[in-house]
Structure formats: structure tokens, C-alpha cells
Motif scaffolding. Sequence first.
Motif, PDB file in Angstrom:
ATOM      1  N   ILE A 118      -3.942  18.125  -0.200  1.00 51.29           N
ATOM      2  CA  ILE A 118      -3.127  19.145   0.469  1.00 51.29           C
ATOM      3  C   ILE A 118      -1.821  19.363  -0.278  1.00 51.29           C
ATOM      4  O   ILE A 118      -1.359  18.510  -1.027  1.00 51.29           O
ATOM      5  N   LYS A 119      -1.280  20.533  -0.023  1.00 49.01           N
ATOM      6  CA  LYS A 119      -0.057  20.949  -0.710  1.00 49.01           C
ATOM      7  C   LYS A 119       1.103  20.023  -0.430  1.00 49.01           C
ATOM      8  O   LYS A 119       1.234  19.478   0.663  1.00 49.01           O
ATOM      9  N   ASP A 120       1.985  19.930  -1.408  1.00 52.65           N
ATOM     10  CA  ASP A 120       3.138  19.044  -1.265  1.00 52.65           C
ATOM     11  C   ASP A 120       4.033  19.411  -0.091  1.00 52.65           C
ATOM     12  O   ASP A 120       4.698  18.559   0.473  1.00 52.65           O
ATOM     13  N   ALA A 121       4.048  20.678   0.287  1.00 50.96           N
ATOM     14  CA  ALA A 121       4.976  21.088   1.342  1.00 50.96           C
ATOM     15  C   ALA A 121       4.484  20.692   2.735  1.00 50.96           C
ATOM     16  O   ALA A 121       5.246  20.734   3.690  1.00 50.96           O
ATOM     17  N   VAL A 122       3.224  20.300   2.859  1.00 55.30           N
ATOM     18  CA  VAL A 122       2.658  20.092   4.194  1.00 55.30           C
ATOM     19  C   VAL A 122       3.161  18.803   4.861  1.00 55.30           C
ATOM     20  O   VAL A 122       3.487  18.781   6.028  1.00 55.30           O
ATOM     21  N   VAL A 123       3.197  17.731   4.098  1.00 58.11           N
ATOM     22  CA  VAL A 123       3.659  16.446   4.643  1.00 58.11           C
ATOM     23  C   VAL A 123       4.892  16.035   3.827  1.00 58.11           C
ATOM     24  O   VAL A 123       4.869  16.142   2.603  1.00 58.11           O
ATOM     25  N   PRO A 124       5.963  15.579   4.498  1.00 55.29           N
ATOM     26  CA  PRO A 124       7.168  15.194   3.738  1.00 55.29           C
ATOM     27  C   PRO A 124       6.852  14.149   2.666  1.00 55.29           C
ATOM     28  O   PRO A 124       6.222  13.133   2.952  1.00 55.29           O
ATOM     29  N   LEU A 125       7.280  14.443   1.444  1.00 56.28           N
ATOM     30  CA  LEU A 125       6.889  13.602   0.317  1.00 56.28           C
ATOM     31  C   LEU A 125       7.445  12.184   0.400  1.00 56.28           C
ATOM     32  O   LEU A 125       6.815  11.251  -0.090  1.00 56.28           O
ATOM     33  N   ASP A 126       8.622  12.048   1.030  1.00 52.21           N
ATOM     34  CA  ASP A 126       9.147  10.674   1.116  1.00 52.21           C
ATOM     35  C   ASP A 126       8.226   9.823   1.987  1.00 52.21           C
ATOM     36  O   ASP A 126       7.944   8.664   1.677  1.00 52.21           O
ATOM     37  N   GLU A 127       7.683  10.426   3.048  1.00 52.38           N
ATOM     38  CA  GLU A 127       6.746   9.672   3.898  1.00 52.38           C
ATOM     39  C   GLU A 127       5.472   9.320   3.127  1.00 52.38           C
ATOM     40  O   GLU A 127       4.897   8.247   3.304  1.00 52.38           O
ATOM     41  N   VAL A 128       5.049  10.246   2.271  1.00 52.97           N
ATOM     42  CA  VAL A 128       3.832  10.008   1.478  1.00 52.97           C
ATOM     43  C   VAL A 128       4.065   8.853   0.509  1.00 52.97           C
ATOM     44  O   VAL A 128       3.242   7.937   0.393  1.00 52.97           O
ATOM     45  N   ALA A 129       5.219   8.891  -0.158  1.00 54.45           N
ATOM     46  CA  ALA A 129       5.528   7.843  -1.143  1.00 54.45           C
ATOM     47  C   ALA A 129       5.679   6.483  -0.449  1.00 54.45           C
ATOM     48  O   ALA A 129       5.173   5.468  -0.941  1.00 54.45           O
ATOM     49  N   ILE A 130       6.347   6.471   0.696  1.00 55.03           N
ATOM     50  CA  ILE A 130       6.535   5.202   1.424  1.00 55.03           C
ATOM     51  C   ILE A 130       5.180   4.640   1.863  1.00 55.03           C
ATOM     52  O   ILE A 130       4.891   3.451   1.709  1.00 55.03           O
ATOM     53  N   TYR A 131       4.334   5.526   2.363  1.00 53.31           N
ATOM     54  CA  TYR A 131       2.997   5.084   2.764  1.00 53.31           C
ATOM     55  C   TYR A 131       2.271   4.465   1.564  1.00 53.31           C
ATOM     56  O   TYR A 131       1.673   3.394   1.664  1.00 53.31           O
ATOM     57  N   GLY A 132       2.357   5.151   0.425  1.00 55.52           N
ATOM     58  CA  GLY A 132       1.684   4.672  -0.790  1.00 55.52           C
ATOM     59  C   GLY A 132       2.206   3.307  -1.224  1.00 55.52           C
ATOM     60  O   GLY A 132       1.436   2.389  -1.502  1.00 55.52           O
ATOM     61  N   ILE A 133       3.528   3.174  -1.242  1.00 51.27           N
ATOM     62  CA  ILE A 133       4.132   1.894  -1.648  1.00 51.27           C
ATOM     63  C   ILE A 133       3.677   0.778  -0.706  1.00 51.27           C
ATOM     64  O   ILE A 133       3.259  -0.292  -1.143  1.00 51.27           O
ATOM     65  N   GLU A 134       3.756   1.052   0.582  1.00 53.74           N
ATOM     66  CA  GLU A 134       3.395   0.002   1.551  1.00 53.74           C
ATOM     67  C   GLU A 134       1.937  -0.406   1.397  1.00 53.74           C
ATOM     68  O   GLU A 134       1.593  -1.583   1.462  1.00 53.74           O
ATOM     69  N   PHE A 135       1.073   0.580   1.171  1.00 56.70           N
ATOM     70  CA  PHE A 135      -0.349   0.270   1.015  1.00 56.70           C
ATOM     71  C   PHE A 135      -0.570  -0.568  -0.249  1.00 56.70           C
ATOM     72  O   PHE A 135      -1.231  -1.605  -0.211  1.00 56.70           O
ATOM     73  N   LEU A 136      -0.015  -0.124  -1.353  1.00 61.83           N
ATOM     74  CA  LEU A 136      -0.245  -0.824  -2.621  1.00 61.83           C
ATOM     75  C   LEU A 136       0.370  -2.226  -2.607  1.00 61.83           C
ATOM     76  O   LEU A 136      -0.215  -3.173  -3.117  1.00 61.83           O
ATOM     77  N   LEU A 137       1.544  -2.341  -2.005  1.00 59.45           N
ATOM     78  CA  LEU A 137       2.208  -3.655  -1.949  1.00 59.45           C
ATOM     79  C   LEU A 137       1.443  -4.620  -1.053  1.00 59.45           C
ATOM     80  O   LEU A 137       1.327  -5.802  -1.363  1.00 59.45           O
ATOM     81  N   ALA A 138       0.904  -4.118   0.044  1.00 61.45           N
ATOM     82  CA  ALA A 138       0.154  -4.990   0.948  1.00 61.45           C
ATOM     83  C   ALA A 138      -1.155  -5.414   0.281  1.00 61.45           C
ATOM     84  O   ALA A 138      -1.642  -6.530   0.473  1.00 61.45           O
ATOM     85  N   HIS A 139      -1.692  -4.512  -0.524  1.00 58.40           N
ATOM     86  CA  HIS A 139      -3.005  -4.717  -1.114  1.00 58.40           C
ATOM     87  C   HIS A 139      -2.961  -5.679  -2.290  1.00 58.40           C
ATOM     88  O   HIS A 139      -3.764  -6.604  -2.403  1.00 58.40           O
TER      89      HIS A 139
END
Length: 283
Positions: free
Chosen positions: A195-216
Motif C-alpha cells: 500500500i501507498k506510503d500515505a495510507v499508514v503513518p510511516l513512523d508507525e510502520v518503521a517502529i513496527y518493523g524494528i520491534e518485529f526484527l529486534l524481537a525475532h
Amino acid sequence: MSINWFPGHMAKARREVEENLKKVDVVIEILDARIPHSSHNPMLDEITQHKPRVVVLNKVDMADRKETDAWMARFKSEGKYPVALDGRNNHIIKKIEPLAVRATAEIFERMEKKGIGRRAIRAMIIGIPNVGKSTVINNIAKKKIAKTGNTPGVTKQQQWIKAGEQMELLDTPGILWPKFEDEITGRKLSLTGAIKDAVVPLDEVAIYGIEFLLAHDPERFNQFYNINVSPSDEIVDVFDAIGKSRGLKAGGNEINYEAVTNRIIYDIRNGKIGGYTFDKADA
Ligand code: GDP
């Protein structure tokens, strides 16, 4: 490329898919192997009803192999015919066609019993934007035919293309919209580029990604960015560490958080940090 989906688009896309479904024996659903659940629009189950389904777990090169195996087992147990592949590779038709043959065996047996002569298996490709539908079709056709971009409702003359020895494929894919059940699904769709970058706030996307990768796998994450953070650290400290390590400054010594956000999303979207699957098969 992704588009903004309005109710009118959705209704039109659904109608188009329903029309094309009438012409085919088997549906080839393309999913992003990193998000097999989130890249599936449940509407498809409603409109295909009992049509046999080949499920392509595409972009397997960017997913976690173990999770992909678990998803394969799950789809098999649901009576589907899954295959995991990289849509850009040659000879993907050799993997897809045998599944379509098995998936439609019963249909053709019944036809044979009724004395109807054998014809090619007819198939169509369906999926949400950016999962690799055009890549797969162009690869099978060995030329560029599937239009890039995803504009539902732009009708064009459809053609059947020869796909392998026994199959014919509609040259235009069915496009369904990405369905958000919740915020997390939106983040996963954004993180994988659906989905387009404007749809979901990018900071939330990046934080989600970091948390997932760090936990993993914190070690892999730290190694990639050449930092030393732990899953229990404050998220701002992780951003600071990456910003420093990558030299993403806003002038002076200030960290450029926007640049860090973009960098993290880029690295994850493009599989730079390794293969990850964000949807669990056993969830
Ligand atoms: P569509 O919108 O579903 O038709 O998706 P596209 O075929 O346009 O593909 C979207 C992007 O994903 C393009 O940049 C492709 O090159 C890329 N892509 C497609 N399949 C694969 C794959 O298996 N692995 C990787 N790494 N990239 C892929």
C-alpha cells in the motif's frame, strides 16, 4: 505501484474478477510470502466459492524459509495447491502448471465421463497490488504483456496466453484491494510495499518493523546496522543508534528521524536485512 481504493473501485474490481472467474477452471492466487494472511483478500473466497486454487507464495527470496514451509503445510491442509517461488526466476511455469493439473483433475475427469473432449486448463491470476502478478504473467508469457500499474476498471481486450503444455492463462490479472482488518495489518502491508506510503503513518510502520526484527533476531539486526541495541531499549534510542551509524543527521549533530524512518522501511521492504515473514502460519 499502488492506488487509492474507493468503494467505486472495489465494486468495479469485484465485478471484473467475477466476470473473468466464469471463464476459468482454476484460480492462481498470488500472495506475498512475507504476509500470506495480510496479502489475502477474503473476498476472494466468497467469489471463487469452490473453484480449485493454486496459491503462489511469491517473493519467497525475502521471506523466512521455515515460515514459508509452515504456510505451505497450512494451505495444503485447506485443500489448496501451494507453491513458493521467486516470480522473477525462469521456468516458474514448471512449478505452477503441475499444481494446476492436479487441482483440476477432478473437473476434467467429470468432463471426460460426459464425453467432452479434452481442452486446455484455463486459469487466471488474482491478487492485491504489488504482490508480483505482472511479474509472474510476463515471465510465463516470456514477454511484457501484463500492464504495470494497477488501475481497476480499465478494460482492455483480454487474451489467452499459452502457459506450459496444458494450460492457458488470461493475460490480465484480477486485482483485489488490500483489506485492512486492523492497524497491524496496515503496517505489514506498508512494510512490504503493498500500500501507498500515505495510507499508514510511516513512523508507525518503521517502529513496527524494528520491534518485529529486534524481537525475532536482535543479533542480525544489530549486525546489519552495526549497532548494539536490545529489544527492551526505548525506540528513540534505536532510531538514534541507526541514525548515528548510518550518518543520517539533520545538520549539526541532530538525528534526521525522517531519514532513519525511510531507511529502515527501505531496508525491510527490499529484504536487505534478511528474510522475514510477518504473518505466522500457526496464528
Ligand atoms: P503486481 O502489482 O502484483 O503486478 O506486482 P509487480 O509484478 O508489478 O511486482 C511488484 C514488485 O515486486 C516489482 O518491483 C517486482 O520486480 C517485484 N517482484 C515480483 N516478484 C518478486 C519476487 O519473487 N522477489 C522479489 N524480490 N521481487 C519481486
